[in-house]
Design a protein around this motif. Structure first.
Motif, short mmCIF file in Angstrom:
data_model
loop_
_atom_site.label_atom_id
_atom_site.label_comp_id
_atom_site.label_asym_id
_atom_site.label_seq_id
_atom_site.Cartn_x
_atom_site.Cartn_y
_atom_site.Cartn_z
N PHE A 369 0.85 -1.19 0.00
CA PHE A 369 0.00 0.00 0.00
C PHE A 369 0.89 1.24 0.00
CE2 PHE A 369 -3.21 -2.91 1.25
CZ PHE A 369 -4.44 -2.29 1.16
N ASP A 370 0.47 2.27 -0.73
CA ASP A 370 1.13 3.57 -0.65
C ASP A 370 0.50 4.39 0.47
OD1 ASP A 370 2.52 2.82 -2.96
OD2 ASP A 370 0.98 3.69 -4.27
N GLY A 371 1.23 5.37 0.92
CA GLY A 371 0.67 6.32 1.88
C GLY A 371 0.69 7.72 1.28
N TYR A 372 -0.19 8.58 1.78
CA TYR A 372 -0.21 9.97 1.32
C TYR A 372 -0.14 10.88 2.53
CZ TYR A 372 -1.65 8.07 -3.16
OH TYR A 372 -1.68 7.37 -4.32
N TYR A 373 0.64 11.91 2.41
CA TYR A 373 0.62 12.92 3.47
C TYR A 373 0.90 14.29 2.86
CZ TYR A 373 5.70 11.99 3.49
OH TYR A 373 7.02 11.81 3.14
N ALA A 374 0.84 15.31 3.67
CA ALA A 374 1.03 16.68 3.18
C ALA A 374 2.44 17.15 3.49
CB ALA A 374 0.03 17.61 3.84
N ASP A 375 3.05 17.84 2.56
CA ASP A 375 4.34 18.45 2.88
C ASP A 375 4.10 19.80 3.56
OD1 ASP A 375 3.75 20.28 0.88
OD2 ASP A 375 5.25 19.52 -0.53
N THR A 376 5.16 20.51 3.86
CA THR A 376 5.01 21.75 4.61
C THR A 376 4.17 22.77 3.86
OG1 THR A 376 7.15 21.36 5.60
CG2 THR A 376 6.28 23.56 5.83
N ASP A 377 4.21 22.67 2.54
CA ASP A 377 3.42 23.57 1.72
C ASP A 377 1.98 23.08 1.58
OD1 ASP A 377 3.13 25.83 0.14
OD2 ASP A 377 3.52 24.72 -1.71
N GLY A 378 1.68 21.96 2.19
CA GLY A 378 0.32 21.44 2.15
C GLY A 378 0.03 20.56 0.95
N LYS A 379 1.03 20.38 0.10
CA LYS A 379 0.81 19.59 -1.11
C LYS A 379 0.94 18.09 -0.79
CE LYS A 379 2.41 23.03 -4.41
NZ LYS A 379 3.69 23.72 -4.67
N PRO A 380 0.18 17.27 -1.52
CA PRO A 380 0.23 15.84 -1.22
C PRO A 380 1.55 15.21 -1.64
CG PRO A 380 -1.17 16.24 -3.12
CD PRO A 380 -0.80 17.59 -2.58
N VAL A 381 2.00 14.32 -0.81
CA VAL A 381 3.21 13.54 -1.06
C VAL A 381 2.79 12.08 -1.09
CG1 VAL A 381 5.46 12.85 -0.15
CG2 VAL A 381 4.67 15.22 0.12
N MET A 382 3.21 11.37 -2.12
CA MET A 382 2.95 9.93 -2.11
C MET A 382 4.18 9.21 -1.57
SD MET A 382 2.14 7.07 -5.02
CE MET A 382 3.83 6.91 -5.56
N ALA A 383 3.97 8.39 -0.56
CA ALA A 383 5.05 7.56 -0.02
C ALA A 383 4.78 6.15 -0.51
CB ALA A 383 5.06 7.65 1.49
N PRO A 384 5.54 5.68 -1.51
CA PRO A 384 5.20 4.40 -2.11
C PRO A 384 5.52 3.21 -1.21
CG PRO A 384 7.15 5.34 -3.16
CD PRO A 384 6.70 6.32 -2.12
N ASP A 385 4.66 2.22 -1.23
CA ASP A 385 4.92 0.92 -0.59
C ASP A 385 5.29 1.05 0.88
OD1 ASP A 385 4.50 -0.05 -3.10
OD2 ASP A 385 6.60 -0.49 -3.54
N VAL A 386 4.57 1.86 1.61
CA VAL A 386 4.90 2.04 3.03
C VAL A 386 4.27 0.98 3.93
CG1 VAL A 386 5.49 4.47 3.02
CG2 VAL A 386 3.09 3.78 3.20
N ILE A 387 3.31 0.23 3.40
CA ILE A 387 2.71 -0.87 4.17
C ILE A 387 2.74 -2.10 3.27
CG2 ILE A 387 0.64 -1.72 5.37
CD1 ILE A 387 -0.31 1.15 5.63
N CYS A 388 3.12 -3.24 3.85
CA CYS A 388 2.95 -4.48 3.10
C CYS A 388 2.12 -5.44 3.92
CB CYS A 388 4.29 -5.09 2.69
SG CYS A 388 5.15 -5.98 3.99
#
Lengths: 699, 699
Positions: A369-388
C-alpha cells in the motif's frame, strides 16, 4: 536523530482518481489533501504568511457514526461528512483548523483555534532542510571545523580527508529536538527551538555518518525564524575512523564473507488468501480497515473476527496504532542530556515510513500500500509501498495432539501487516499479525544504527569513569538508552462497553477446609486467582513486573454458554521494561506514562497521542498520565488500552555498524471469547504439493 | 498424565548398519542397545529376575576428551571408548550399570551399583500397560462404575452409553505419578508406587478421553508387584458430556467451518542449505552435533559458529537439552493434589517424542531424524521422525536501514531443530533455532489437551467457592497449573572456562559532578550499569523479575580488539513465571529450583537432571538447588547455565478441547562476541525467483 539528507519525496500531481464514496475511515487522498490546502490558504481566518502545514490528517466522524456505518443493520446510503484536521504554523503561532472536504470542489474551513499552551507541532522535513543550511555560513562553526582539521590528536583520518579536499561542506549537521527542561533552560521567548549536532559526511563515502560524530559542538536554532540563536564548541574529541561501517552491499563485497542461507521463496499454489477492497482487508476469519496517518503511520480499525460456531462476525478492536515512541538516552553530558526523543510527536511516524523493499523487507508473496501525506506547503506527497501485507508461513503449529498413534496437527498461517519507520538512525519494524485463532499480535523489531558518541578512548582498559555506554570500536561509544513504544488499542470486545479485569495469581496456604478452597490432603500450598474488576483509571495502571496476572478486557453484558464473560487478554511478550528515570526529571514528566506498561482510559476522541497533541518541547501536561489523573470510571465503559513495549538498550559490539534486529511485543488473545478453540473445525491441509520450482529472475 | 493406550512401538531388527567409528557423542544405535542388553542380562552382578530396563543411554567420554576430539589440532585416529549407562529394576532395587560396548561383539558390564536413596527411575510404558489392566478385574471398581452408570444425576449421556452397551471395558485408567509428600503419606514399605485415575473411553468415540474423567476415584498401585494396594471412591460427579471434543479431522467435518488460510509452500530453488553427516549438522555459519536420549529427547552438542572476520570457528555451546518439565496443578483436592508432574524424570521426554507429521508438524522442506531407545526388556525401539530440521523463511528481517533513499535489508533465515514431546495430554513443541547473527533461540510452544476435572456445575453463576480452575464447558473444569521447562545449557564461550556477569541497570541521580559520571546540565537522572562478576553459585541465582539486568556469559581470558570480554547474553522472552508454591510444600521441595529462572553451576558430568537422577517419588535431595547449596566457585570455571521457562496457565474456553499453542522461550545472543555485526558482509539476496509453481500431489 533525523537524517542529514532528506529522502527523495514523490510529490504527485493532484489528478488522482478516488471513489466518490470512500470508507469514512479512509485516509485523506491526494485530491483531498489538495482540497484541504486550498481551503486553508484561501481562508481569511489565518492571514499570516508564510503558512506551514505540520499536520494534515483525517478528522473522522464520531465513533458512534462509524460503528453504525460499519455494523449497522441498515447501512445508510448517505455519505458521512469528510473532514480534515490541520495544524499549521503561521505568524509564530500554532493554528488548529477543521476543514470540510465532503465536496472536494468547495472545501471550507469550519473551525479555527490558536494553541496557547506549551509545545509545538512536529518538526517538519522542511524545517530540517532549512536549518541544515545554516552552519555552512556560520563563521564560528568554520573555526571549529578548522580547529579539528588541524588537531594532531587524530591526524591520520582527518589529514587524509583534508588532502582529499575536506572542507566545511563535508560536515553535515542534523536537527535534534531539544526536549523540555523547565525553567532551568532559556525559553527563547517562546520560540520554536531545536538543537543541531554535526557529523563528518563525505560525499561518496559511507552513508553511515552516525559513526563519525563531530563531538562537542551544539547549535541552538530558531526553527520559525531559521536562525542560529546559540552555539557552543565545548570539547574536542577525535573523530572515529569508522572503519568498516559502510554497510552498503556494493561496498562490503565481493567477497561477501558473511554467512548465507539457501534462498527460499514462499509459493501459494492457489494464490493469495487475501482480499482487498479499497482500504478494507479480508483474510481467513478476519476483516479490518487499514489506514495511514502522518503521525502514527499504520492504523488498524474495525477489526472483527468471524465466529463460525455462532455464525456471526464479532467486534474486537475499534482502533489500534502506535501512539508514541519515547527514546531517552542515558548520558547527562552537554551534548547528550536532551536526547529524549518522542518520534511520533516530534517527527511523525508516517512521514518517516520507509518504502519497503520487495522480497527483503517483505517476502515475495506480499502486497503493498502507498501512503499519502502533506508536505510543509500542504501539497500531497505519495510515499510508495509504506505498508505491506503478507501471509506468513513460518513453520509454526496452531495446535496439535498425538493420542494412540493418531496425530492431528493444524499448521499456523498468519497475516502480517508491516510498516517500517526509519526515524533517522533507528528502524522500527512494526508488525500487526492476525492469527486464525483470534489473536492479534503486535511485534516491534528494532534495527538500524546506534547513536554514537566520539571519545578519546580506544580500549576499555583506559576507561575509569562512567562513560554511559559501551566502547564499540576505537573512539566510539554506543550510548545507553531506552525504547518505549506505546500502542493505543481501543478494544471493543463484542460491543463498545467493556470492562478491565485483573486476574492476579496469589499463593494460598492449604487450610484443609473446603469452605476456603482447601482440602484434607498433604498438599500445603497452591495458587488461585484474585479477580478484580477495575473501577477507575488509577486502578487500571499496571506494572507487569509487580505480580503475575492475566489482564482481561471483557464485555460485561455478554457471557459464554457456561457463563464466562467474553473477553480478550493481554499477553505481554519480551520487552516489559519501564522507565528508570526519576519522576521529577523533565523527560520523565513528558513521558510519565512509561512507568507502567498498562493504562486504561475511557474513550475520548481527542486522546490519541500518549505524549500529548503538542509533543515537541511539550511539558507532559497533556499526556496520557495527565488525562488519567481525572481518574474517570472505566468499568462497563468504552475503554482504551494503552500498552507500552519497553526495552533497555545496553549496546554491544554486534550492534555496530548496523544492529541485528531485536524484538518485543504483545498479543491480544481471545479469553472465553469463543465457546471453544475456533480452529477445531478447520480442515487440515488437504493436498501436498510436489515438484515445486521457480525460475530465476535476474535483478 | 500418560496416555491410556500406548503408541505403536516399532521394535526393529538388530541388523542396523552403523559406522564403525561413530562420533563419541552419537546416541546409542540399535545394535549398541542390543549389545547393552546382552551384557546386562549375562552379567552375574544382577542375578534377580525379572530385570527391567528403565534407562539406557550413552555414557559419554569425559568432556576434555570430547573437546580434544572435536577441536583438537591433531584429531586422534584412536577411537574413544563407547559406554552405556543403564538403570534397571530387579529384585525390588534400582541398579546402575556401566556397560562397555566399544566392541559390540563382546560387551561387558564394567561397574554396578545399587541406588539406596529416595526416588526411582522413570515409570515405563510397560509399567503403565501392566497397571492399566488391573482395574478391570477389581470388584470395588466395577461397583463404582455401576454406581455411576445408574446415577440419575447425569442420565442422558451415561444412559445413551449404557444402551449402546457401556461396560467396564469402556472405562480406562491411566497411571499418574504420585509425587512425594513426606511422612504425611504412607511409604508402602519403600515400594515403587503410583496412582491411577479413570476416564470414560468408548472405542470408536472421541480419543479425547481427558474430557470425560470419572472423577472421585483413585487407585494406589505397586508398580513392581503390579498390584492394587489402595482404592478410594470418594465422591461422585457427573461425567461431562464432552460434546464437540473429538478433534479428529474425519469427525469435525465436512463441513469444515473453521477459518482456512491459503495453502503455502516454501520452495528452495537451489536446494537445502543444510549438510548432515551422521549426527553432525552444518548450516550457514553453524555446526553442531544432534543427539537423542530417552530422558531428554533432543541434545544439541558442540555448537560452534564460524567467525568470518576472524577466519575461525568459535565454540559457543558444549551441550544443551531440556532437563526437566515440572507441571504442578493447583487443586489441593484428594484426586488432584499429587498431580505435580516431572515429565523428564518420571516418564522421559525422549520416549514421549511424537513422530512428526510431514508438512504439518514441520514444513515441506524439513529433513527428519529417527530416535532409538530401549524398551523395558532392553530391546531397541525405533521412534521414527522424532526430530526435524528445517530452514525457516518467516519473512523476518535480520537487519535493515534506510538512509538518503538508500535501503539495505538482509532477510532473516534460520535453522529450526524441532522435537514434539507428547507426555499424555500435553504436547510440547521444543524448537532450537540457530540464527546467522550468532544467536541460539529456544522456543517451547505448548498445545495438546488440558487436564480436566468433572464437576456438578454447568454455569459459573452456580459457583460460590474456589474451584481451582475455569469452567470450560458443562461439568468440566480446566484446573489451574504451571509449566516450568528447565534447560541445561553448558555454554563454552570461546573455550571451557567462562564467567557469569550480572549487568544491572540502576537509576542514578545526576550529581552535576563529572567525577561521578554527572554533568552540569538540566538533566536530573539517568540509568547506568552496575557490573557484577559472579563469584559463587549462591550469587548466580537470579529472579529476572527482580531488577532489569543483562546477564552475560563471558570468557574472562578473551577480549575484543577494543577490550570488551567476549560473551553471550541471555535474553528471556515471554514466560518468566516462577513458582508460587510455598517453600515447605513437598512438590516445591522437589522442584526448589523453580523460584529462580537462572542458576549457574560449575560443570559436573553427573549433574544433568535438574530434578535429580531418581525423580520419580524423589524428595529433591539430589536436585539443582541441592547441588548448588555447596556454593561452589563459578568465576573463570567451566560453568553451566540452567534456565527455566515458566508459565502460569489459567485455562480459558479457547483451550478446549485442544489448546491453541502458547509459547515461551529465550535467546542466547552474542554480546561483544563478534567485533561487529557478523551479517554486515552478507550478500543480499541476489536473484528474484519468478514463475514459482507446484503441482498438487493428492494424499
Amino acid at each position: 536523530m533525523r537524517p542529514l539528507v532528506l529522502p527523495f519525496l514523490f510529490v504527485i500531481s493532484i489528478t488522482v482518481t478516488t471513489s466518490s464514496h470512500p470508507h469514512p475511515l479512509d485516509p485523506l487522498s491526494a485530491a483531498e489533501i489538495t482540497a484541504v490546502r486550498a481551503a486553508v490558504l484561501s481562508s481569511p481566518l489565518v492571514p499570516a504568511r508564510p503558512l506551514h502545514f505540520h499536520y494534515v490528517g483525517l478528522d473522522e466522524p464520531d465513533k458512534s457514526e462509524i460503528i453504525s456505518y460499519a455494523y449497522g443493520t441498515t447501512t445508510s446510503s448517505s455519505v458521512l461528512p469528510r473532514r480534515a484536521f490541520v495544524i499549521a504554523r503561521a505568524g509564530g503561532e500554532s493554528h488548529e483548523l477543521l476543514v470540510d472536504i465532503t465536496d472536494k470542489t468547495s472545501p471550507s474551513v469550519i473551525s479555527h483555534a490558536i494553541h496557547h499552551g506549551p509545545g509545538f507541532p512536529r518538526i517538519t522535513a522542511e524545517d530540517e532542510v532549512a536549518a541544515m543550511a545554516l552552519p555552512h555560513t556560520y563563521p564560528p562553526f568554520a573555526d571549529s571545523v578548522r580547529r579539528r582539521g588541524l588537531n594532531l590528536k587524530y591526524p591520520p583520518f582527518i589529514e587524509s580527508l583534508r588532502r582529499r579536499g575536506l572542507n566545511i561542506s563535508d560536515v553535515g549537521c542534523g536537527v535534534i529536538s531539544r526536549g523540555w527542561f523547565g525553567s532551568g533552560e532559556p525559553s527563547y521567548g517562546g520560540a520554536r527551538v531545536a538543537k543541531m549536532q554535526c557529523f563528518i559526511y563525505v560525499v561518496g563515502e559511507t552513508p553511515n555518518f552516525y559513526a563519525r560524530p563531530l563531538e562537542g559542538i551544539t547549535f541552538v536554532v530558531d526553527l520559525d525564524r531559521v536562525a542560529i540563536i546559540g552555539y557552543k564548541d565545548r570539547v574536542v574529541e577525535p573523530v572515529p575512523k569508522a572503519d568498516g561501517t559502510d554497510y552498503r552491499s556494493d561496498k562490503v563485497g565481493p567477497p561477501f564473507t558473511g554467512p548465507v542461507a539457501a534462498p527460499g521463496v514462499v509459493v501459494q499454489p492457489e494464490g493469495r488468501g487475501l482480499h482487498i477492497d479499497g482500504h478494507l482487508v479480508r483474510w481467513a476469519n478476519w476483516e479490518f480497515h487499514l489506514g495511514f496517518d502522518m503521525r502514527s503511520a499504520t492504523v488498524i480499525s474495525l477489526a472483527s473476527v468471524f465466529d463460525a460456531d455462532a455464525g456471526i462476525r464479532r467486534r474486537v478492536l475499534y482502533r489500534g496504532f502506535v501512539s508514541e515512541i519515547f527514546v531517552p538516552y542515558m548520558d547527562p553530558e552537554e551534548e547528550w542530556y536532551f536526547r529524549t526523543f518522542m518520534d511520533a510527536g516530534e517527527n511523525g511516524l508516517g512521514v518517516s515510513a520507509s518504502s519497503l523493499q520487495h522480497g527483503t523487507d517483505c517476502p515475495a508473496n506480499a502486497v503493498y500500500f502507498d501512503g499519502y501525506y502533506a508536505d510543509t506547503d500542504g501539497k500531497p506527497v505519495m510515499a510508495p509501498d509504506v505498508i505491506c501485507l503478507f501471509e506468513r508461513y513460518a513453520g509454526d503449529i496452531a495446535w496439535r495432539h498425538t493420542e494412540n498413534a493418531i496425530t492431528e496437527v493444524r499448521p499456523d498461517v498468519t497475516l502480517v501487516v508491516r510498516t517500517v519507520v526509519t526515524d533517522g538512525n533507528y528502524d522500527y519494524i512494526l508488525d500487526w499479525e492476525f492469527k486464525t485463532s483470534g489473536s492479534i499480535k503486535c511485534v516491534v523489531s528494532l534495527t538500524g544504527i546506534l547513536e554514537m558518541k566520539a571519545t578519546s578512548y580506544t580500549n576499555v582498559d583506559q576507561i575509569k569513569e562512567d562513560v554511559h555506554g559501551t566502547l564499540l570500536a576505537e573512539n566510539t561509544i554506543g550510548v545507553y538508552h531506552d525504547h518505549f513504544i506505546t500502542y493505543h488499542l481501543d478494544l471493543d470486545i463484542d460491543g463498545t462497553k467493556n470492562s478491565f479485569i485483573k486476574n492476579t495469581m496469589v499463593s494460598v496456604r492449604n487450610t484443609g477446609n473446603p469452605a476456603t478452597g482447601g482440602a484434607a490432603t498433604a498438599r500445603r500450598s497452591y495458587w488461585t486467582v484474585h479477580r478484580e474488576v477495575v473501577e477507575t483509571e488509577a486502578e487500571g495502571q499496571v506494572n507487569l513486573n509487580d505480580a503475575p496476572a492475566d489482564l482481561l478486557f471483557v464485555n460485561p453484558s455478554k457471557r459464554t454458554h457456561v457463563g464466562n464473560l467474553v473477553g480478550y487478554r493481554l499477553v505481554p511478550a519480551v520487552a516489559t521494561a519501564t522507565s528508570l528515570l526519576a519522576d521529577d526529571d523533565f523527560p520523565q514528566r513528558r513521558a510519565s506514562y512509561t512507568k507502567k506498561q498498562v493504562w486504561v482510559t475511557p474513550y475520548n476522541k481527542s486522546e490519541k497521542w500518549a505524549s500529548g497533541l503538542y509533543t515537541e518541547e511539550g511539558t507532559g501536561d497533556d499526556n496520557l498520565a495527565a488525562w488519567s489523573k481525572r481518574n474517570r470510571r472505566i468499568k462497563d465503559e468504552d475503554i482504551v488500552l494503552w500498552y507500552t513495549v519497553g526495552l533497555h538498550h545496553l549496546p554491544y559490539q554486534e550492534d555496530f555498524p548496523v544492529m541485528p534486529a531485536v524484538s518485543g511485543g504483545f498479543e491480544l488473545r481471545p479469553a472465553n471469547f469463543f465457546e471453544r478453540n475456533p480452529l477445531i473445525r478447520t480442515k487440515p491441509p488437504g493436498h501436498g504439493y510436489s515438484n515445486c520450482s521457480c525460475s530465476i529472475r535476474s535483478e
